[in-house]
Design an enzyme around this catalytic site. Structure first.
Site, PDB file in Angstrom:
ATOM      1  CG  HIS A   1       5.643 -10.281   1.407  1.00  0.00           C
ATOM      2  ND1 HIS A   1       4.657 -10.827   0.443  1.00  0.00           N
ATOM      3  CD2 HIS A   1       6.113  -9.355   0.501  1.00  0.00           C
ATOM      4  CE1 HIS A   1       4.729 -10.130  -0.590  1.00  0.00           C
ATOM      5  NE2 HIS A   1       5.622  -9.384  -0.601  1.00  0.00           N
TER       6      HIS A   1
ATOM      7  CG  HIS B   1       8.342  -4.289  -4.135  1.00  0.00           C
ATOM      8  ND1 HIS B   1       7.210  -4.499  -4.940  1.00  0.00           N
ATOM      9  CD2 HIS B   1       8.078  -5.063  -3.003  1.00  0.00           C
ATOM     10  CE1 HIS B   1       6.385  -5.529  -4.258  1.00  0.00           C
ATOM     11  NE2 HIS B   1       7.089  -5.546  -3.033  1.00  0.00           N
TER      12      HIS B   1
ATOM     13  CB  CYS C   1      -7.091   3.848  -0.597  1.00  0.00           C
ATOM     14  SG  CYS C   1      -5.899   2.583  -0.158  1.00  0.00           S
TER      15      CYS C   1
ATOM     16  CE1 TYR D   1      -6.343  -1.962   1.347  1.00  0.00           C
ATOM     17  CE2 TYR D   1      -5.363  -3.863   0.183  1.00  0.00           C
ATOM     18  CZ  TYR D   1      -5.549  -2.367   0.167  1.00  0.00           C
ATOM     19  OH  TYR D   1      -5.017  -1.887  -0.697  1.00  0.00           O
TER      20      TYR D   1
ATOM     21  NE  ARG E   1      -3.378   0.502  -2.988  1.00  0.00           N
ATOM     22  CZ  ARG E   1      -2.156  -0.087  -3.368  1.00  0.00           C
ATOM     23  NH1 ARG E   1      -1.884  -0.230  -4.476  1.00  0.00           N
ATOM     24  NH2 ARG E   1      -1.920  -0.947  -2.369  1.00  0.00           N
TER      25      ARG E   1
END
Length: 675
Positions: free
Chosen positions: A244, A269, A389, A525, A342
């Site tokens: 996930h 989603h 980002c 990340y 973002r």
């Protein structure tokens, strides 16, 4: 009279003979089914093998025949009704005849359920499963056509194969077009009979299982299986937990529950197809008692600010939008309305007058500061910094293999002049965190917690460095910080991946450990090897979290697909590197890297080579080689930073599960016109 008597005698003899023959067929089949013959286990086995074929020959269901036989035996009856006996006799004769035939064996139908519970409930479905001994091209298409010919809606189709084998399993979730629900028993038998004509192996047609919310609530651990519901579906997410993107802890909040309320916050989603596709592959049944839509309440994104229509929107809820190339080089400082966005959550609504910032943690004295305190009790500092980002240019990695995340172009970055106070001054002079205290208490990280429940952290060395220029910011390009970008107060951590620049910050904490949550400890990340396709048996928390970013450059002009006519190609773009490393050089090529032209550096070139927090613009005039005139040309660029690190040539070695740190040579294809 004699003629009549003769006719009656003939009919009596015929009926008696027929009765004996049918009763014999009945006894033979019963013996086969129950294995009554002495010591003949094989007889019972043969009966079970013949049962599907007998049932199929009459359009009946195996377990129905077994149940009817069992009911007859329970009632002590030694005979069946005439129509059933005749049907079974004919079926047995057909089976016996086919068993002597030299023709190849046809596919068998193995039916385990006759009850069509799904047909009695709204949204019910039925499950068709083909166990294929030898898969072949076109089988999916053939099966789909047969199902559509039966007036079925195919909600889902999946194929799974056995490694090193030709065997496969085709699974179809279907609904009746007219009723919109599952199939009745007679329709299931009809579908099975139709699919037998494919001659591919065993088939099974059954209702899609139906589960209640109470049953789902009992599945919350790996031992029981971790189940969730979404709308009218039930899903087993046990094997997906480790992969996930938001981390294990966050998805486990929904274990045994509906994920609808969570997805109303994380609406990306639903707006991006990959999450829905992945969820569909985990479906195990239908939800018996879905919550009514009216219980959902108001949309949490209704209070989000208006956005500039010139942005390139990837999501609206939460908003994720990039700076378009057409506006990128109009100004070295990106105007606030077109700054890239973002978000992970709705934009918090914060009253600036009531705002309070809490600073505490290991080795500090806890203090609470208002916005006015930050403006009046500290010296105002300004820093020009580009934020990028970690997924910038992810779309280029997606062309190799789909990654997990927003398919950014190269516009997930922007530059501003930030105004505020140095974080180190707040920590040292107000909260009392000294360098000696850092050593004594083992402080390793400074954690920032946003009012949107997002948190991240940076190493204490970056936070306290007099050359790190980390800001607690309340201004952006000379204006009060917009709510879109973190008002009333946000963190600006120059040279570090954008996610560490926490917006709407409400708490700053000194800690011996890095921040909790998916954006720091989860996979979101973190960079993995190109060989890692899932995270099974990988301890994600022990993988280093992204901080400084690698050197980056991109071609802003010309645009892909444009037509150029001059003898020299005018190329413009930007370059930037993490950690404050300045840009030493940008090279441009139009002949696949055979030769390079060094670009002229423009805005940003005057920055310190060790504190170059903002991007550098560049331009180059590249002659068109004679052999490329009038042809398609691919323009390349690569940057070199003050550490003499440069961009890699190809994206393939950079591919990773999350699509992070894509900084290969940027390519733009144009057409040269030589008319």
């Amino acid at each position: 009279i004699i003629g009549s008597l003769s006719l009656c005698l003939f009919l009596s003899l015929f009926l008696a003979a027929t009765s004996r023959r049918v009763m014999a067929c009945q006894r033979q089949l019963q013996a086969l089914l129950r294995g009554r013959a002495r010591g003949k286990a094989s007889t019972a086995a043969r009966g079970l093998r013949l049962l599907p074929a007998v049932a199929a020959s009459q359009g009946r269901c195996c377990s129905c025949l077994q149940q009817q036989d069992a009911a007859g035996r329970t009632n002590g009856s030694s005979s069946w009704n005439w129509p059933l006996a005749a049907a079974l006799g004919a079926g047995l004769a057909a089976v016996s005849s086919s068993s002597r035939s030299p023709e190849p064996r046809s596919a068998r139908c193995d039916v385990t359920h006759c009850e069509v519970l799904a047909a009695k409930l709204p949204g019910g479905s039925s499950l068709i499963t083909l166990h294929v001994e030898k898969d072949r091209p076109g089988l999916l298409s053939d099966t789909t056509e047969k199902l559509k010919a039966q007036k079925l809606n195919i909600r889902e189709a999946r194929i799974s194969t056995e490694e090193g084998s030709n065997r496969a399993k085709h699974v179809y979730v279907v609904q009746d077009k007219l009723s919109g629900g599952g199939l009745s028993e007679s329709r299931l038998a009809e579908i099975k009979k139709t699919l037998l004509e494919l001659g591919v192996g065993d088939c099974k047609a059954e209702p899609w299982p139906i589960y209640s919310q109470e049953e789902i609530a009992r599945h919350t651990t790996p031992e029981t299986g971790i189940w969730v519901s979404y709308k009218d579906g039930v899903y087993d997410i046990t094997d997906f937990i480790a992969n996930h993107p938001g981390g294990k802890d966050k998805i486990m909040l929904a274990a045994g529950k509906a994920i609808d309320p969570f997805w109303r916050i994380y609406q990306q989603h639903e707006s991006r197809g990959n999450a829905l596709t992945q969820l569909a592959s985990l479906r195990i049944g239908d939800l018996k008692d879905p919550p009514p839509p009216e219980k959902q309440g108001a949309c949490p994104y209704d209070t989000d600010p208006d956005r500039h229509p010139g942005l390139i929107f990837h999501n609206n809820k939460p908003c994720n939008a990039e700076l378009p190339a057409e506006l990128m080089m109009d100004s070295w400082l990106t105007p606030n309305p077109v700054w890239f966005i973002r978000h992970h959550h709705p934009v918090p609504v914060v009253d600036a007058d009531k705002y309070r910032l809490i600073v505490d943690g290991v080795g500090t004295k806890s203090v609470t500061l208002s916005l006015e305190d930050l403006k009046k009790r500290f010296v105002k500092r300004e820093v020009v910094a580009t934020l990028q980002c970690g997924g910038n240019r992810r779309s280029e990695l997606d062309k190799i293999h789909k990654t997990g995340g927003i398919p950014w172009g190269f516009g997930a970055m922007s530059t501003a002049r930030w105004g505020g106070v140095y974080l180190r001054e707040v920590l040292q002079h107000c909260a009392g965190l000294s360098l000696e205290g850092v050593e004594a208490f083992g402080v390793k990280h400074i954690v920032f917690i946003g009012m949107d429940d997002m948190q991240a952290s940076i190493p204490v060395e970056k936070a306290l460095s007099p050359y790190g220029d980390v800001l607690v910011a309340y201004e952006m390009n000379g204006e009060a910080l917009p709510s879109e970008h973190g008002a009333p107060v946000r963190l600006v951590v120059p040279g570090v991946v954008g996610v560490r620049n926490v917006k709407w910050v409400g708490r700053i904490r000194a800690s011996t450990e890095e921040a909790e949550g998916p954006w720091q400890r989860g996979l979101a990340y973190k960079g993995f090897s190109p060989m890692v396709k899932d995270l099974q048996n990988i301890d994600v928390e022990n993988i280093h979290s992204m901080q400084e970013l690698p050197v980056q450059s991109a071609i802003v002009m010309p645009k892909p697909g444009s037509v150029v006519e001059l003898d020299d190609l005018e190329v413009r773009g930007f370059a930037w590197s993490g950690g404050g490393r300045g840009i030493v050089r940008v090279d441009v090529s139009v002949d696949d890297g055979e030769s390079w032209v060094t670009a002229d550096l423009l805005d940003g070139k005057e920055q310190s080579m060790s504190r170059a927090w903002a991007w550098t613009f560049w331009e180059a005039s590249v002659p068109i080689p004679e052999n490329l005139r009038g042809k398609e040309i691919t323009v390349l660029c690569r940057a070199v930073d003050s550490a003499y690190s440069t961009q890699p040539e190809r994206p393939e070695p950079l591919w990773n599960l999350r699509g992070l740190n894509c900084n290969c040579w940027h390519r733009v294809t144009v057409k040269h016109s030589d008319e």
